[in-house]
Design a protein around this motif. Structure first.
Motif, PDB file in Angstrom:
ATOM      1  N   PHE A  91       0.832  -1.210   0.000  1.00  0.00           N
ATOM      2  CA  PHE A  91       0.000   0.000   0.000  1.00  0.00           C
ATOM      3  C   PHE A  91       0.867   1.260   0.000  1.00  0.00           C
ATOM      4  O   PHE A  91       0.573   2.231  -0.700  1.00  0.00           O
ATOM      5  N   VAL A  92       1.934   1.247   0.799  1.00  0.00           N
ATOM      6  CA  VAL A  92       2.844   2.402   0.848  1.00  0.00           C
ATOM      7  C   VAL A  92       3.495   2.619  -0.517  1.00  0.00           C
ATOM      8  O   VAL A  92       3.598   3.755  -1.015  1.00  0.00           O
ATOM      9  N   LYS A  93       3.933   1.531  -1.123  1.00  0.00           N
ATOM     10  CA  LYS A  93       4.582   1.616  -2.428  1.00  0.00           C
ATOM     11  C   LYS A  93       3.638   2.226  -3.464  1.00  0.00           C
ATOM     12  O   LYS A  93       4.002   3.150  -4.207  1.00  0.00           O
ATOM     13  N   ARG A  94       2.397   1.705  -3.511  1.00  0.00           N
ATOM     14  CA  ARG A  94       1.428   2.198  -4.486  1.00  0.00           C
ATOM     15  C   ARG A  94       1.072   3.666  -4.240  1.00  0.00           C
ATOM     16  O   ARG A  94       0.913   4.444  -5.174  1.00  0.00           O
ATOM     17  N   TYR A  95       0.932   4.010  -2.964  1.00  0.00           N
ATOM     18  CA  TYR A  95       0.580   5.391  -2.615  1.00  0.00           C
ATOM     19  C   TYR A  95       1.649   6.355  -3.118  1.00  0.00           C
ATOM     20  O   TYR A  95       1.340   7.405  -3.698  1.00  0.00           O
ATOM     21  N   ASN A  96       2.902   6.010  -2.905  1.00  0.00           N
ATOM     22  CA  ASN A  96       3.996   6.918  -3.273  1.00  0.00           C
ATOM     23  C   ASN A  96       4.294   6.910  -4.766  1.00  0.00           C
ATOM     24  O   ASN A  96       4.836   7.886  -5.299  1.00  0.00           O
ATOM     25  N   GLU A  97       3.945   5.831  -5.465  1.00  0.00           N
ATOM     26  CA  GLU A  97       4.149   5.783  -6.919  1.00  0.00           C
ATOM     27  C   GLU A  97       3.137   6.642  -7.663  1.00  0.00           C
ATOM     28  O   GLU A  97       3.392   7.086  -8.787  1.00  0.00           O
ATOM     29  N   ASN A  98       1.980   6.863  -7.036  1.00  0.00           N
ATOM     30  CA  ASN A  98       0.910   7.628  -7.671  1.00  0.00           C
ATOM     31  C   ASN A  98       1.124   9.123  -7.417  1.00  0.00           C
ATOM     32  O   ASN A  98       1.190   9.563  -6.271  1.00  0.00           O
ATOM     33  N   LYS A  99       1.244   9.905  -8.480  1.00  0.00           N
ATOM     34  CA  LYS A  99       1.464  11.350  -8.322  1.00  0.00           C
ATOM     35  C   LYS A  99       0.292  12.009  -7.609  1.00  0.00           C
ATOM     36  O   LYS A  99       0.484  12.923  -6.797  1.00  0.00           O
ATOM     37  N   GLU A 100      -0.920  11.578  -7.941  1.00  0.00           N
ATOM     38  CA  GLU A 100      -2.099  12.090  -7.249  1.00  0.00           C
ATOM     39  C   GLU A 100      -2.371  11.175  -6.051  1.00  0.00           C
ATOM     40  O   GLU A 100      -2.893  10.085  -6.202  1.00  0.00           O
ATOM     41  N   LYS A 101      -1.983  11.644  -4.884  1.00  0.00           N
ATOM     42  CA  LYS A 101      -2.051  10.814  -3.681  1.00  0.00           C
ATOM     43  C   LYS A 101      -3.501  10.444  -3.348  1.00  0.00           C
ATOM     44  O   LYS A 101      -4.378  11.306  -3.313  1.00  0.00           O
ATOM     45  N   ASP A 102      -3.727   9.162  -3.111  1.00  0.00           N
ATOM     46  CA  ASP A 102      -5.068   8.639  -2.859  1.00  0.00           C
ATOM     47  C   ASP A 102      -5.389   8.703  -1.369  1.00  0.00           C
ATOM     48  O   ASP A 102      -4.887   7.897  -0.578  1.00  0.00           O
ATOM     49  N   ILE A 103      -6.231   9.661  -0.983  1.00  0.00           N
ATOM     50  CA  ILE A 103      -6.552   9.796   0.437  1.00  0.00           C
ATOM     51  C   ILE A 103      -7.501   8.694   0.916  1.00  0.00           C
ATOM     52  O   ILE A 103      -7.784   8.617   2.120  1.00  0.00           O
ATOM     53  N   ASN A 104      -7.968   7.849   0.002  1.00  0.00           N
ATOM     54  CA  ASN A 104      -8.772   6.695   0.423  1.00  0.00           C
ATOM     55  C   ASN A 104      -7.905   5.487   0.754  1.00  0.00           C
ATOM     56  O   ASN A 104      -8.403   4.480   1.251  1.00  0.00           O
ATOM     57  N   SER A 105      -6.612   5.597   0.481  1.00  0.00           N
ATOM     58  CA  SER A 105      -5.702   4.497   0.794  1.00  0.00           C
ATOM     59  C   SER A 105      -5.628   4.284   2.307  1.00  0.00           C
ATOM     60  O   SER A 105      -5.580   5.252   3.069  1.00  0.00           O
ATOM     61  N   PRO A 106      -5.599   3.034   2.749  1.00  0.00           N
ATOM     62  CA  PRO A 106      -5.464   2.789   4.195  1.00  0.00           C
ATOM     63  C   PRO A 106      -4.262   3.476   4.822  1.00  0.00           C
ATOM     64  O   PRO A 106      -4.336   3.928   5.962  1.00  0.00           O
ATOM     65  N   VAL A 107      -3.151   3.576   4.064  1.00  0.00           N
ATOM     66  CA  VAL A 107      -1.950   4.161   4.666  1.00  0.00           C
ATOM     67  C   VAL A 107      -2.085   5.674   4.860  1.00  0.00           C
ATOM     68  O   VAL A 107      -1.421   6.254   5.717  1.00  0.00           O
ATOM     69  N   TRP A 108      -2.956   6.324   4.074  1.00  0.00           N
ATOM     70  CA  TRP A 108      -3.220   7.746   4.324  1.00  0.00           C
ATOM     71  C   TRP A 108      -3.860   7.901   5.704  1.00  0.00           C
ATOM     72  O   TRP A 108      -3.508   8.791   6.473  1.00  0.00           O
ATOM     73  N   HIS A 109      -4.802   7.020   6.010  1.00  0.00           N
ATOM     74  CA  HIS A 109      -5.472   7.071   7.312  1.00  0.00           C
ATOM     75  C   HIS A 109      -4.528   6.671   8.441  1.00  0.00           C
ATOM     76  O   HIS A 109      -4.541   7.266   9.517  1.00  0.00           O
TER      77      HIS A 109
END
Length: 516
Positions: free
Chosen positions: A329-347
């Protein structure tokens, strides 16, 4: 904003419009040691509070963590010491019972300290409230007197939920005996609203009149729950599925006391390895300390966060998967330029997601590396990691260093005791020899993907229609396990020479069996 904390936050704003402060509450029954279910309730409440801050930054949020430490000890938990001593103090408030661990002022104080310790570990923002202190300080007095005034209405709510026999003796008020300090479940024979007192008969038949205020009485837990919501102005609380009928009754009592009940979020149980609900008194789940012995805190947070309305097994075998999911999840979040605030790691990280690089090495791979080389310490694993990724060191990759430490502990406690190597038959031995020869011929620069491709080809060549059977053979013969890693990545990390040595050992096992 589709993740469940944002959905909950939106419902709170709809239910309580124009509020300048939203109060969220979570409760803890400190009769038994805190477990992950207890901790999870606070964590889920926290991510909802954080979601509120994101979508409504001008509204204040506050989490109140209430410990029901004035409850009488009805049953002695199996997993605490000094059982005989505790037996002498049954039915007394938890804060009036000596600490069986001999470290705090009372049993209740000890349990409260454990709860706060783990909440602080995650740097949760909360206000801790002791029920004992709330009752004795007078914080609840106004609502207690109002409940006494509305005694009949409360009884009309509560009595239909009991059998006839219980109806005859039930009272929402539980006096604290002035002689024994026990929490008494006795019928109330008189009430005096003007004086704010109730009267009951003691075991000798004497009439005892006590105030309902200043900690001389406490409430049965369902009225207590509703009274607490009214006293603190609670707007949101999460609770387990088993408490749904109680929450309905408590909401009615909250209304009787003149306040709007909170929005409630019902979550499913955590289950033990047998599929039974985990219990503080039985100690049949994983303690927070146990999880954190084998994996980072973030993996625990992820497991708690995901699918709160789905019952999930909570045992040691879920730890590796949760750890690897967190890294992914961390890897995917940081690879995406538009950060996904629905990602569990954002929470989990409240929007401040770290950039974690582990050079393609996950926790499961480290576990299998530890199994292959019978690692006694993490330094042994680092010997392989340094060869695989020369620029990576324990100093410049703290997460990988922590994972290596966790992997060795997990291997020794859960994998090593169950290792059982399979001796391959003649057909299987031919496939393993083919793999050995292929690894001999591979270039030292072969990538994990190239190695994986060769392993696939050998499996197909030797008639494995279902390649899962081929990989299971490798796991059982080379690692002594039913499951295992992606073989290309494992061989690249462990080294082709070391893997060849494992294959030779598997073939030798067959020869020893034949000689016998």
């Amino acid at each position: 904003m589709t993740s469940w904390p944002f959905q909950e936050a939106e419902q709170i704003l709809q239910e309580f419009p124009n509020k300048k402060e939203i109060i969220l509450e979570t409760g803890y029954g400190p009769s038994g040691l805190p477990h992950i279910g207890t901790f999870g309730e606070v964590f889920r409440t926290t991510v909802v509070a954080n979601a509120l801050k994101k979508i409504a930054p001008d509204i204040k949020t506050k989490i109140i963590a209430v410990s029901d430490d004035m409850d009488g000890l009805r049953k002695i938990p199996d997993n605490v010491p000094n059982q005989e001593m505790l037996r002498e103090h049954l039915n007394k408030p938890l804060t009036m019972i000596p600490d069986p661990f001999c470290t705090h002022e009372s049993y209740g104080h000890h349990m409260n300290s454990l709860l706060c310790k783990f909440l602080d570990l995650f740097e949760f923002e909360y206000e801790f409230r002791s029920a004992t202190e709330c009752y004795k300080s007078g914080i609840y007095d106004e609502k207690l007197l109002l409940l006494l005034k509305n005694y009949d209405k409360v009884m009309d709510v509560m009595l239909p939920s009991f059998r006839e026999e219980r109806q005859q003796t039930y009272s929402p008020f539980l006096p604290i005996c002035p002689k024994t300090s026990q929490v008494l479940q006795v019928p109330i024979i008189e009430r005096n609203e003007d004086k704010g007192t109730i009267t009951y008969k003691n075991s000798n038949g004497e009439k005892i009149e006590v105030p309902v205020t200043k900690g001389r009485c406490k409430l049965q837990w369902k009225p207590d729950w509703g009274m607490r919501w009214a006293a603190f102005g609670v707007n949101y609380e999460a609770h387990g599925k088993d408490l749904t009928p109680s929450a309905i009754l408590s909401s009615q009592i909250c209304r009787i006391l003149g306040e709007k009940p909170p929005l409630l979020f019902c979550y499913e149980f955590f289950l033990d390895k047998e599929g039974k609900k985990i219990s503080k008194s039985k100690g049949n789940g994983i303690s927070i300390e146990e999880w954190l012995t084998y994996a980072p805190t973030e993996s625990l947070a992820l497991y708690i966060f995901q699918s709160p309305k789905k019952a999930k097994r909570l045992y040691f075998d879920v730890i590796p998967k949760s750890t690897d999911e967190y890294l992914e999840f961390v890897k995917r979040y940081n690879e995406n330029k538009e950060k996904d605030i629905n990602s569990p790691v954002w929470h989990i990280h409240q929007g401040e997601v770290p950039n974690i690089e582990t050079s393609g090495i996950n926790f499961s791979l480290l576990l299998n590396l530890a199994a292959a080389c019978n690692a006694e310490n993490k330094e042994i694993l680092w010997g392989f990691i340094s060869t695989y990724a020369p620029n990576v060191t324990p100093e410049n990759n703290k997460m990988l260093d922590r994972l290596s430490d966790f992997a060795v502990r997990y291997y020794h406690d859960f994998i090593k005791p169950t290792k059982a190597y399979k001796a391959p038959n003649e057909k299987e031995k031919e496939a393993l020899l083919d793999l050995k020869n292929t690894l001999h011929s591979l270039s030292i620069t072969a990538t994990a993907e190239e190695i994986q491709s060769q392993v696939f080809s050998i499996g197909k060549k030797h008639g494995y229609v279902n390649l899962r059977d081929w990989f299971q053979l490798l796991y059982e013969t080379l690692l002594g396990q039913k499951t295992g890693p992606r073989m290309g990545s494992f061989i690249k990390l462990y080294g082709t020479g070391n893997t060849i040595f494992l294959i030779e050992g598997a073939i030798e096992r067959t020869l020893r069996i034949e000689l016998c």
